[in-house]
Every structure is written in structure tokens, then in C-alpha cells.
Motif scaffolding. Structure first.
Motif, PDB file in Angstrom:
ATOM      1  N   CYS A 107      34.209  46.201 -26.563  1.00  0.00           N
ATOM      2  CA  CYS A 107      33.528  45.106 -25.851  1.00  0.00           C
ATOM      3  C   CYS A 107      32.030  45.114 -26.122  1.00  0.00           C
ATOM      4  O   CYS A 107      31.433  44.059 -26.372  1.00  0.00           O
ATOM      5  N   GLY A 108      31.423  46.285 -26.054  1.00  0.00           N
ATOM      6  CA  GLY A 108      29.978  46.386 -26.289  1.00  0.00           C
ATOM      7  C   GLY A 108      29.577  45.998 -27.692  1.00  0.00           C
ATOM      8  O   GLY A 108      28.526  45.375 -27.900  1.00  0.00           O
ATOM      9  N   VAL A 109      30.398  46.347 -28.686  1.00  0.00           N
ATOM     10  CA  VAL A 109      30.114  45.959 -30.074  1.00  0.00           C
ATOM     11  C   VAL A 109      30.254  44.444 -30.231  1.00  0.00           C
ATOM     12  O   VAL A 109      29.413  43.796 -30.856  1.00  0.00           O
ATOM     13  N   ALA A 110      31.300  43.863 -29.634  1.00  0.00           N
ATOM     14  CA  ALA A 110      31.479  42.405 -29.703  1.00  0.00           C
ATOM     15  C   ALA A 110      30.280  41.688 -29.099  1.00  0.00           C
ATOM     16  O   ALA A 110      29.791  40.691 -29.647  1.00  0.00           O
ATOM     17  N   ALA A 111      29.788  42.194 -27.971  1.00  0.00           N
ATOM     18  CA  ALA A 111      28.635  41.570 -27.310  1.00  0.00           C
ATOM     19  C   ALA A 111      27.362  41.745 -28.130  1.00  0.00           C
ATOM     20  O   ALA A 111      26.608  40.787 -28.328  1.00  0.00           O
ATOM     21  N   LYS A 112      27.116  42.952 -28.625  1.00  0.00           N
ATOM     22  CA  LYS A 112      25.894  43.228 -29.395  1.00  0.00           C
ATOM     23  C   LYS A 112      25.855  42.415 -30.678  1.00  0.00           C
ATOM     24  O   LYS A 112      24.831  41.829 -31.020  1.00  0.00           O
ATOM     25  N   ASP A 113      26.991  42.361 -31.392  1.00  0.00           N
ATOM     26  CA  ASP A 113      27.042  41.670 -32.677  1.00  0.00           C
ATOM     27  C   ASP A 113      27.370  40.183 -32.548  1.00  0.00           C
ATOM     28  O   ASP A 113      27.352  39.470 -33.549  1.00  0.00           O
ATOM     29  N   ALA A 114      27.715  39.743 -31.349  1.00  0.00           N
ATOM     30  CA  ALA A 114      28.141  38.350 -31.118  1.00  0.00           C
ATOM     31  C   ALA A 114      29.261  37.985 -32.091  1.00  0.00           C
ATOM     32  O   ALA A 114      29.256  36.915 -32.697  1.00  0.00           O
ATOM     33  N   ALA A 115      30.226  38.898 -32.216  1.00  0.00           N
ATOM     34  CA  ALA A 115      31.304  38.718 -33.194  1.00  0.00           C
ATOM     35  C   ALA A 115      32.627  39.215 -32.619  1.00  0.00           C
ATOM     36  O   ALA A 115      32.681  40.258 -31.951  1.00  0.00           O
ATOM     37  N   THR A 116      33.680  38.475 -32.916  1.00  0.00           N
ATOM     38  CA  THR A 116      35.031  38.847 -32.504  1.00  0.00           C
ATOM     39  C   THR A 116      35.417  40.186 -33.111  1.00  0.00           C
ATOM     40  O   THR A 116      35.139  40.457 -34.279  1.00  0.00           O
ATOM     41  N   GLN A 117      36.084  41.003 -32.302  1.00  0.00           N
ATOM     42  CA  GLN A 117      36.577  42.303 -32.746  1.00  0.00           C
ATOM     43  C   GLN A 117      38.093  42.330 -32.594  1.00  0.00           C
ATOM     44  O   GLN A 117      38.604  42.146 -31.490  1.00  0.00           O
ATOM     45  N   VAL A 118      38.798  42.532 -33.709  1.00  0.00           N
ATOM     46  CA  VAL A 118      40.246  42.713 -33.691  1.00  0.00           C
ATOM     47  C   VAL A 118      40.488  44.163 -34.108  1.00  0.00           C
ATOM     48  O   VAL A 118      40.205  44.532 -35.252  1.00  0.00           O
TER      49      VAL A 118
END
Length: 160
Positions: free
Chosen positions: A85-96
Motif C-alpha cells: 500500500c505504501g509503495v502504491a501511494a508513494k509511486d502513485a502506481a498500481t501494484q499487482v
């Protein structure tokens, strides 16, 4: 009374079409973002099979804070850049993530989770929340899931 349910044995694209339509109907005209997130978390739980968590983390004072969800109790605060979740928020990118145990820095709120899909919700280019889906099955999420939840995030961007 609302009775939104997926059609049994419907193909994935039909399930997502119906989910988006239900989310549109439930959130149209409602100004309370928490109420809208709560109803959409319930829809995600109802419509999508093989989940053990579905919900939102909201951006509050530069970190993610637990929002409405369905599933087991979860981590309350997540710093940007930490966990899926934190990476998705920081990068503003979907994480699968097919295997959360192989994801560096994964936060194990529920040890039963094996795969995860996190989609940022952005308003005017700024992440305001993330939609988080966890599954007990490895590789549960694919590109169709990601694109469909991204469409949901776009719909919600002005409603939460």
C-alpha cells in the motif's frame, strides 16, 4: 433496500461491469466520502471471489490511515513507501503482487494473505487514498483486475 449481487458464474468482465455500475449507483450524489468508501468496500467483498480483505486506506497528514473495509482487523497506519500500500501511494502506481512474501517490506496484517492488488485513488494528480485487495491465493490478481479497479478508483476520485 439495496440488493447488489454478482450474477453466478458470470465472466470476470461482466462482474466488474456490474460492480462499477453498482458503485456508480451507490455513490452518485452522496457527499460523504467515508460512507461511499464503506459501501464500495462492501461491494468489493460481495462481488469479488477469493478475497480475505477489501477496503481503503486514506491519505491523512502524509501517511496512509485505515479506512472502511471488509475482512479481518488491519494495520491502522502505513508510511508512504512501506509495504504494498505504501509503495502504491508513494509511486502513485498500481501494484499487482503475485506473492506478498516475496515483496520486500511487505506488511503482514493477515498472515493468510498470499497476493495483493493496490490501486491509488488520485484527485488532480494527488493520491488521496488506495484501494487494497488481499487474497489467500497466490497470483489471484491479473491485469484485468488491475484495470477494472483502476476504473473504480477513477469513478471514486471525486466521491471520497
Amino acid at each position: 433496500m439495496y440488493d447488489f449481487k454478482p450474477t453466478p458464474d458470470a465472466p470476470k468482465n461482466a462482474i466488474y461491469r456490474d460492480l462499477l455500475s453498482a458503485a456508480e449507483g451507490l455513490t452518485a450524489g452522496e457527499r460523504d466520502g467515508v460512507a461511499n468508501m464503506a459501501n464500495v468496500a462492501a461491494l468489493l467483498w460481495e462481488f469479488l471471489p477469493d478475497l480475505n480483505w477489501a477496503g481503503f486506506y486514506r491519505v491523512v497528514d502524509g501517511e496512509l490511515v485505515l479506512g472502511p473495509f471488509a475482512g479481518r482487523p488491519a494495520c491502522i497506519r502505513i508510511p508512504f513507501g512501506r509495504g504494498v500500500c505504501g509503495v502504491a501511494a508513494k509511486d502513485a502506481a498500481t501494484q499487482v503482487v503475485a506473492d506478498v512474501h516475496a515483496f520486500s517490506g511487505h506488511i503482514a496484517c493477515d498472515p493468510a494473505s498470499r497476493s495483493e492488488l493496490v490501486v491509488p485513488v488520485q484527485r488532480e494528480g494527488v493520491v488521496i487514498a488506495v484501494i487494497d485487495l488481499d487474497s489467500p491465493s497466490p497470483a489471484r490478481f491479473d491485469d484485468e483486475d488491475a484495470k477494472s479497479i483502476e476504473a473504480l478508483a477513477a469513478l471514486l476520485s471525486k466521491r471520497i
